[in-house]
Write a protein that holds these residues in place. Structure first.
Motif, mmCIF file in Angstrom:
data_model
loop_
_atom_site.group_PDB
_atom_site.id
_atom_site.type_symbol
_atom_site.label_atom_id
_atom_site.label_comp_id
_atom_site.label_asym_id
_atom_site.label_seq_id
_atom_site.Cartn_x
_atom_site.Cartn_y
_atom_site.Cartn_z
ATOM 1 N N MET A 1 2.569 -4.149 -6.861
ATOM 2 C CA MET A 1 2.945 -5.411 -6.267
ATOM 3 C C MET A 1 2.991 -6.506 -7.343
ATOM 4 N N THR A 2 2.035 -6.472 -8.234
ATOM 5 C CA THR A 2 2.031 -7.443 -9.328
ATOM 6 C C THR A 2 3.251 -7.232 -10.221
ATOM 7 N N HIS A 3 3.551 -5.980 -10.511
ATOM 8 C CA HIS A 3 4.703 -5.650 -11.356
ATOM 9 C C HIS A 3 5.995 -6.241 -10.799
ATOM 10 N N PHE A 4 6.148 -6.225 -9.481
ATOM 11 C CA PHE A 4 7.358 -6.742 -8.852
ATOM 12 C C PHE A 4 7.284 -8.236 -8.538
ATOM 13 N N GLY A 5 6.149 -8.861 -8.861
ATOM 14 C CA GLY A 5 6.010 -10.299 -8.676
ATOM 15 C C GLY A 5 5.834 -10.748 -7.243
ATOM 16 N N VAL A 6 5.304 -9.873 -6.393
ATOM 17 C CA VAL A 6 5.141 -10.253 -4.986
ATOM 18 C C VAL A 6 3.681 -10.254 -4.520
ATOM 19 N N MET A 7 2.750 -9.920 -5.386
ATOM 20 C CA MET A 7 1.351 -9.850 -4.967
ATOM 21 C C MET A 7 0.830 -11.198 -4.495
ATOM 22 N N ASP A 8 1.373 -12.288 -4.998
ATOM 23 C CA ASP A 8 0.884 -13.614 -4.608
ATOM 24 C C ASP A 8 1.193 -13.968 -3.155
ATOM 25 N N VAL A 9 2.024 -13.187 -2.475
ATOM 26 C CA VAL A 9 2.300 -13.468 -1.066
ATOM 27 C C VAL A 9 1.408 -12.646 -0.127
ATOM 28 N N PHE A 10 0.542 -11.824 -0.715
ATOM 29 C CA PHE A 10 -0.386 -11.018 0.078
ATOM 30 C C PHE A 10 -1.811 -11.490 -0.154
ATOM 31 N N GLU A 11 -2.557 -11.535 0.921
ATOM 32 C CA GLU A 11 -3.957 -11.935 0.816
ATOM 33 C C GLU A 11 -4.816 -10.801 0.266
ATOM 34 N N VAL A 12 -4.572 -9.589 0.746
ATOM 35 C CA VAL A 12 -5.283 -8.404 0.247
ATOM 36 C C VAL A 12 -4.309 -7.244 0.161
ATOM 37 N N LEU A 13 -4.660 -6.285 -0.660
ATOM 38 C CA LEU A 13 -3.899 -5.052 -0.770
ATOM 39 C C LEU A 13 -4.892 -3.897 -0.724
ATOM 40 N N ILE A 14 -4.731 -3.047 0.269
ATOM 41 C CA ILE A 14 -5.597 -1.883 0.411
ATOM 42 C C ILE A 14 -4.726 -0.647 0.217
ATOM 43 N N GLY A 15 -5.003 0.108 -0.834
ATOM 44 C CA GLY A 15 -4.273 1.333 -1.104
ATOM 45 C C GLY A 15 -5.154 2.546 -0.893
ATOM 46 N N ARG A 16 -4.576 3.700 -1.083
ATOM 47 C CA ARG A 16 -5.298 4.963 -0.912
ATOM 48 C C ARG A 16 -6.554 5.022 -1.776
ATOM 49 N N GLU A 17 -6.465 4.424 -2.961
ATOM 50 C CA GLU A 17 -7.597 4.455 -3.887
ATOM 51 C C GLU A 17 -8.748 3.529 -3.472
ATOM 52 N N ASN A 18 -8.523 2.713 -2.441
ATOM 53 C CA ASN A 18 -9.535 1.760 -1.996
ATOM 54 C C ASN A 18 -10.346 2.224 -0.791
ATOM 55 N N VAL A 19 -10.034 3.407 -0.269
ATOM 56 C CA VAL A 19 -10.702 3.884 0.942
ATOM 57 C C VAL A 19 -11.159 5.330 0.794
ATOM 58 N N GLN A 20 -12.158 5.678 1.586
ATOM 59 C CA GLN A 20 -12.600 7.066 1.674
ATOM 60 C C GLN A 20 -11.676 7.852 2.610
ATOM 61 N N GLU A 21 -11.266 7.181 3.692
ATOM 62 C CA GLU A 21 -10.447 7.807 4.735
ATOM 63 C C GLU A 21 -9.107 7.082 4.841
ATOM 64 N N PRO A 22 -8.015 7.699 4.405
ATOM 65 C CA PRO A 22 -6.699 7.048 4.488
ATOM 66 C C PRO A 22 -6.126 7.084 5.905
ATOM 67 N N LYS A 23 -4.997 6.390 6.090
ATOM 68 C CA LYS A 23 -4.298 6.466 7.373
ATOM 69 C C LYS A 23 -4.019 7.928 7.694
ATOM 70 N N PRO A 24 -4.193 8.309 8.945
ATOM 71 C CA PRO A 24 -4.236 7.497 10.155
ATOM 72 C C PRO A 24 -5.626 7.000 10.557
ATOM 73 N N HIS A 25 -6.606 7.176 9.711
ATOM 74 C CA HIS A 25 -7.942 6.659 9.980
ATOM 75 C C HIS A 25 -7.877 5.123 10.057
ATOM 76 N N ALA A 26 -8.826 4.525 10.715
ATOM 77 C CA ALA A 26 -8.872 3.065 10.866
ATOM 78 C C ALA A 26 -9.351 2.343 9.609
ATOM 79 N N GLU A 27 -9.985 3.059 8.689
ATOM 80 C CA GLU A 27 -10.631 2.403 7.546
ATOM 81 C C GLU A 27 -9.740 1.446 6.759
ATOM 82 N N PRO A 28 -8.489 1.801 6.422
ATOM 83 C CA PRO A 28 -7.687 0.849 5.643
ATOM 84 C C PRO A 28 -7.481 -0.497 6.349
#
Length: 98
Positions: A1-28
């Motif tokens: 997101m930073t690379h494309f210059g759009v991260m400043d329009v998001f409050e948070v970014l949660i990716g696969r590397e940020n969770v123990q349980e990815p979608k479809p789990h509720a954790e993200p």
């Protein structure tokens, strides 16, 4: 997101590397809501896959599906009745709901 210059329009970014349980789990979704200090009742999940919509259901948030080619309308209808053609239509729909 930073690379494309759009991260400043998001409050948070949660990716696969940020969770123990990815979608479809509720954790993200729950992790994002916690970081944003927002309650479940204030949120809509806009998703373009069954995993997104299932994650929203598992987290207890409202959801709307966007037809972007990942899953078919029929597949998405198995999880939500709210389906639109694109993200802008999703935002318009949600703004009428609140």
């Amino acid at each position: 997101m930073t690379h494309f210059g759009v991260m400043d329009v998001f409050e948070v970014l949660i990716g696969r590397e940020n969770v123990q349980e990815p979608k479809p789990h509720a954790e993200p979704i729950l992790k994002a809501l916690e970081q944003m200090n927002v309650g479940l009742e204030e949120v809509w999940m806009i998703g373009d896959t069954r995993l997104d919509i299932a994650s929203a259901q598992n987290a207890g948030v409202k959801s709307i599906a966007v037809l972007s080619g990942y899953d078919t309308k029929e597949e998405l209808l198995s999880l939500t009745e709210f389906i639109v053609d694109n993200a802008l239509d999703a935002i318009r729909f949600i703004s009428k709901q609140v």
